[in-house]
Design an enzyme around this catalytic site. Structure first.
Site, PDB file in Angstrom:
ATOM      1  N   TYR A 109      32.966  75.901  62.810  1.00  0.00           N
ATOM      2  CA  TYR A 109      33.036  74.806  61.832  1.00  0.00           C
ATOM      3  C   TYR A 109      32.360  75.120  60.495  1.00  0.00           C
ATOM      4  O   TYR A 109      32.378  74.285  59.592  1.00  0.00           O
ATOM      5  CB  TYR A 109      32.425  73.539  62.443  1.00  0.00           C
ATOM      6  N   HIS A 147      41.169  68.584  59.694  1.00  0.00           N
ATOM      7  CA  HIS A 147      40.295  69.287  60.630  1.00  0.00           C
ATOM      8  C   HIS A 147      39.698  70.485  59.910  1.00  0.00           C
ATOM      9  O   HIS A 147      40.403  71.175  59.156  1.00  0.00           O
ATOM     10  CB  HIS A 147      41.070  69.792  61.848  1.00  0.00           C
ATOM     11  N   HIS A 173      42.439  63.944  70.096  1.00  0.00           N
ATOM     12  CA  HIS A 173      43.177  64.527  71.226  1.00  0.00           C
ATOM     13  C   HIS A 173      43.391  63.536  72.359  1.00  0.00           C
ATOM     14  O   HIS A 173      44.194  63.786  73.252  1.00  0.00           O
ATOM     15  CB  HIS A 173      42.408  65.744  71.769  1.00  0.00           C
TER      16      HIS A 173
HETATM   17  C1  DQA Z   1      37.791  69.171  64.723  1.00  0.00           C
HETATM   18  C2  DQA Z   1      38.632  69.868  65.808  1.00  0.00           C
HETATM   19  C3  DQA Z   1      38.582  69.079  67.110  1.00  0.00           C
HETATM   20  O1  DQA Z   1      39.350  69.748  68.103  1.00  0.00           O
HETATM   21  C4  DQA Z   1      37.156  68.961  67.607  1.00  0.00           C
HETATM   22  O2  DQA Z   1      37.121  68.131  68.763  1.00  0.00           O
HETATM   23  C5  DQA Z   1      36.213  68.487  66.569  1.00  0.00           C
HETATM   24  C6  DQA Z   1      36.354  68.958  65.196  1.00  0.00           C
HETATM   25  C7  DQA Z   1      37.737  70.002  63.430  1.00  0.00           C
HETATM   26  O3  DQA Z   1      37.364  69.440  62.401  1.00  0.00           O
HETATM   27  O4  DQA Z   1      38.062  71.198  63.435  1.00  0.00           O
HETATM   28  O5  DQA Z   1      35.252  67.776  66.865  1.00  0.00           O
HETATM   29  O6  DQA Z   1      38.374  67.922  64.430  1.00  0.00           O
END
Ligand code: DQA
Length: 150
Positions: free
Chosen positions: A22, A99, A79
Site C-alpha cells: 500500500y 484502490h 469484496h
Molecule cells: C484496497 C484493496 C483491498 O483488497 C483491501 O482489502 C484493502 C485496500 C486497496 O486500496 O488497495 O483494504 O482497497
C-alpha cells in the site's frame, strides 16, 4: 460542488500497514493531497474513514444532502458487502471506486467487487494517484453533468 471521500476499514493504518503493498503515505497524506487538488479545482472534499461498516453507511446517508458525488475506497468491504452496495445505491449519487493496490493482480478473493457494477468507474493500482485520478474523473463527470457545454 462537494465530493465525499470515504475510506474503508484499516485504511487508518496506512503508512505502516503492509507498505510493500500500500506504500508509505498515511491517510492524512492522502487527505491533504486531495484537499490540495480540490482547492485547485474549486470544489470541497469531505473525507471520512471508519473501520465500522455501520458508521460508513450512516455517513453515506448523512452526506447525501450535501455531496454531489462520492469517491470511495471500500477496502475489504468492497469484496463482501451487499449493505455497502445498497447504501451507495440508496443515496443516488455517482461514485468512483478507488484502490491503492490493484486487487485484480492479488489473491482471487480480491477479484470480485460488490460495488463495481454500480460505480461510474474504477481506478486501481496507482497508490495515492488512484485517489487523485479518481477524484479528477468524478469532478469532470459532475461538471459535465451540471453543464453539458463545459
Ligand atoms: C484496497 C484493496 C483491498 O483488497 C483491501 O482489502 C484493502 C485496500 C486497496 O486500496 O488497495 O483494504 O482497497
Amino acid at each position: 460542488m462537494r465530493i465525499a471521500v470515504v475510506h474503508g476499514p484499516n485504511l487508518n493504518l496506512l503508512g505502516t500497514r503492509e507498505p510493500e503493498v500500500y506504500g508509505t503515505s498515511t491517510l492524512d497524506d492522502i487527505n491533504r493531497a486531495l484537499a490540495a487538488l480540490a482547492a485547485d479545482l474549486g470544489v470541497e472534499a469531505e473525507p471520512f474513514q471508519s473501520n465500522s461498516e455501520g458508521r460508513i453507511l450512516d455517513f453515506l446517508a448523512d452526506v447525501r444532502d450535501r455531496a454531489d458525488g462520492v469517491l470511495i475506497n471500500p477496502a475489504g468491504l468492497g469484496h463482501t458487502s451487499v449493505a455497502l452496495l445498497d447504501g451507495l445505491l440508496a443515496i443516488s449519487r455517482p461514485f468512483v471506486e478507488v484502490h491503492l493496490s490493484n486487487p485484480a493482480s492479488r489473491e482471487p478473493f480480491r477479484r470480485h467487487s460488490m460495488i463495481t457494477p454500480a460505480a461510474l468507474g474504477v481506478v486501481a493500482g496507482f497508490g495515492v494517484d488512484s485517489y487523485l485520478s479518481g477524484f479528477r474523473c468524478l469532478f469532470n463527470h459532475l461538471r459535465r453533468h451540471r453543464n453539458p457545454d463545459s
